[in-house]
Design an enzyme around this catalytic site. Sequence first.
Site, PDB file in Angstrom:
ATOM      1  N   THR A  12       9.363 -16.400  67.010  1.00  0.00           N
ATOM      2  CA  THR A  12       9.424 -17.837  67.257  1.00  0.00           C
ATOM      3  C   THR A  12      10.749 -18.420  66.787  1.00  0.00           C
ATOM      4  O   THR A  12      11.418 -19.154  67.525  1.00  0.00           O
ATOM      5  CB  THR A  12       8.262 -18.526  66.499  1.00  0.00           C
ATOM      6  N   VAL A  13      11.130 -18.104  65.529  1.00  0.00           N
ATOM      7  CA  VAL A  13      12.364 -18.692  64.983  1.00  0.00           C
ATOM      8  C   VAL A  13      13.586 -18.136  65.727  1.00  0.00           C
ATOM      9  O   VAL A  13      14.511 -18.885  66.079  1.00  0.00           O
ATOM     10  CB  VAL A  13      12.474 -18.444  63.465  1.00  0.00           C
TER      11      VAL A  13
ATOM     12  N   GLU B 175      19.451 -20.367  54.103  1.00  0.00           N
ATOM     13  CA  GLU B 175      19.033 -21.777  54.076  1.00  0.00           C
ATOM     14  C   GLU B 175      17.578 -21.968  54.511  1.00  0.00           C
ATOM     15  O   GLU B 175      16.850 -22.790  53.949  1.00  0.00           O
ATOM     16  CB  GLU B 175      19.955 -22.588  55.000  1.00  0.00           C
TER      17      GLU B 175
ATOM     18  N   ILE C 183      15.010 -28.410  55.835  1.00  0.00           N
ATOM     19  CA  ILE C 183      15.629 -29.245  54.789  1.00  0.00           C
ATOM     20  C   ILE C 183      16.799 -28.463  54.168  1.00  0.00           C
ATOM     21  O   ILE C 183      16.593 -27.361  53.671  1.00  0.00           O
ATOM     22  CB  ILE C 183      14.612 -29.583  53.668  1.00  0.00           C
TER      23      ILE C 183
ATOM     24  N   GLU D 259      -2.762 -20.319  59.003  1.00  0.00           N
ATOM     25  CA  GLU D 259      -2.854 -18.962  59.543  1.00  0.00           C
ATOM     26  C   GLU D 259      -4.301 -18.480  59.510  1.00  0.00           C
ATOM     27  O   GLU D 259      -5.111 -19.001  58.736  1.00  0.00           O
ATOM     28  CB  GLU D 259      -2.045 -18.000  58.656  1.00  0.00           C
TER      29      GLU D 259
ATOM     30  N   ASP E  69       3.158 -18.572  48.662  1.00  0.00           N
ATOM     31  CA  ASP E  69       4.312 -18.941  49.496  1.00  0.00           C
ATOM     32  C   ASP E  69       5.189 -19.962  48.759  1.00  0.00           C
ATOM     33  O   ASP E  69       6.418 -19.830  48.720  1.00  0.00           O
ATOM     34  CB  ASP E  69       3.801 -19.522  50.829  1.00  0.00           C
TER      35      ASP E  69
ATOM     36  N   LYS F 241       9.258 -19.607  47.242  1.00  0.00           N
ATOM     37  CA  LYS F 241      10.350 -20.576  47.446  1.00  0.00           C
ATOM     38  C   LYS F 241      10.859 -21.095  46.099  1.00  0.00           C
ATOM     39  O   LYS F 241      12.059 -21.286  45.907  1.00  0.00           O
ATOM     40  CB  LYS F 241       9.858 -21.709  48.348  1.00  0.00           C
TER      41      LYS F 241
ATOM     42  N   GLY G 196       8.113 -24.363  61.345  1.00  0.00           N
ATOM     43  CA  GLY G 196       8.170 -24.710  62.768  1.00  0.00           C
ATOM     44  C   GLY G 196       9.407 -24.112  63.410  1.00  0.00           C
ATOM     45  O   GLY G 196      10.433 -23.913  62.760  1.00  0.00           O
TER      46      GLY G 196
HETATM   47  N1  HSE Z   1       3.462 -21.079  55.728  1.00  0.00           N
HETATM   48  C1  HSE Z   1       4.460 -21.990  55.269  1.00  0.00           C
HETATM   49  C2  HSE Z   1       3.861 -23.358  55.068  1.00  0.00           C
HETATM   50  C3  HSE Z   1       5.631 -22.140  56.182  1.00  0.00           C
HETATM   51  O1  HSE Z   1       2.673 -23.564  55.321  1.00  0.00           O
HETATM   52  O2  HSE Z   1       4.598 -24.230  54.656  1.00  0.00           O
HETATM   53  C4  HSE Z   1       6.591 -21.023  56.121  1.00  0.00           C
HETATM   54  O3  HSE Z   1       7.230 -20.981  54.892  1.00  0.00           O
END
Ligand code: HSE
Length: 436
Positions: free
Chosen positions: A13-14, A129, A136, A190, A201, A205, A302
């Site tokens: 997708t990306v 990034e 962002i 998901e 997740d 980050k 997205g």
């Molecule tokens: N699964 C992540 C979220 C997006 O729900 O923000 C990808 O990092």
Amino acid sequence: MKVIHVGLIGWGTVGSGVVRILRENGPLIEKRLGSKIVLKRIADIDLETERSVKVNREVLTNRAEEVIGDPEIDIVLELIGGMEPARSYIIEALKGGKHVVTANKALLATHLDELCRVAHRYNVDLNFEAAVGGGIPIIRALKEGFVAERIEAIFGILNGTSNYILSTMSNEGGEFAAVLRQAQAQGYAEKDPSFDIEGIDAAHKLAILIKLAFGAKIPFEDIFIEGISDITPLDIQFAQEFGYTIKLLAIAKADGETIEARVHSTMLPSNHLLSTVGGVFNAIFLRGNAVGETLFYGQGAGMMATASAVTSDLIELSRNVLKGTVGRVPTLSLQQTHIMEMKVKDIEDIVRPYYMRFSALDRPGVLSKISGVLGKNDIGIASVIQKGRQVAGAVPVVIMTHEARERNIHRAFKEIDKMDVILDKTMLIRVEGELS
Ligand code: HSE
């Protein structure tokens, strides 16, 4: 004028979004860059599934080695995700003298030091990034916009799925499980949502942000992680009564010696800017010693938002290639030699105000028993709510505390949860007020 040749590994997708941006915004990008970016090869193990963008058949290959080994390719985009073979592909590309762009947060959260060392050794750049906050530009902000700052705290909403679930529970009501099912049906969560709802997740980050914001090397396992699945409509309702909103926050604060690194459901004052961030959006709050407080808001995931961040990395690296420069902006913001191992503060040592919800029998003397134990453990009460009258069964007794040490809270709960007037495990939510 040199043309920049790019190879893409992972046509999902990306990757398709990057193809679209290069196509649709190509002339504008060329005006900004002063050169042309050509997507020379695309590798993916599945070349048959219909994509949302069409490309010439001859650029496609199902062998990543053909991208990595192509001497004409200047920059490789790794967009397959996961640990292996992504890690090996990145390392091979860097060793082959190619600059690399990746969006692979899980890999970076645990292998960023290794990848930086290889990039440094082979005199190439590594950009990521899109790995934090999707569209962002927080990584570039940390490396360039805030390069003059001593960063004191960075925290935010780094996971769109859990933010969608908590905002829906707050705005429309509903139990966690039902709202999760609805989010899955709408494509916001998901099929296996565990990484998102369990905070993993967001922790990936946060690990990346900590490295760039504080130059701190910390083991990923030392980040305290708690998900959102135990939040009930009752907690949301009590939070609202106290003037708070519940968010899954990823929080990092530095005091010079230790780092607070934690991901958990958090009660924030409802008038805090982060409390207003709804749906799948992400937002990151940062405080620097000179700039003060700043806030970044946008789509954390997205196709096009993430592709925008990847393409911005691609353009930055293309500029370097055109100017014949490498490592102008250090990958981790600090020079590699200044990245220090730092100790993560034990969650037991943090000091916060807390929300506690006890499931207690509605009998005279229960509140004084609870408050007695809290007092004995140096926990001051700021306010109390008890709702409903129940002859049999439990009633929620909710207490907001003043600042207390988490070790003391756990010690008190050990005693309280054993009382025969307490019918269920006590719910605890940490409170963040003004950045402190
Ligand atoms: N699964 C992540 C979220 C997006 O729900 O923000 C990808 O990092």
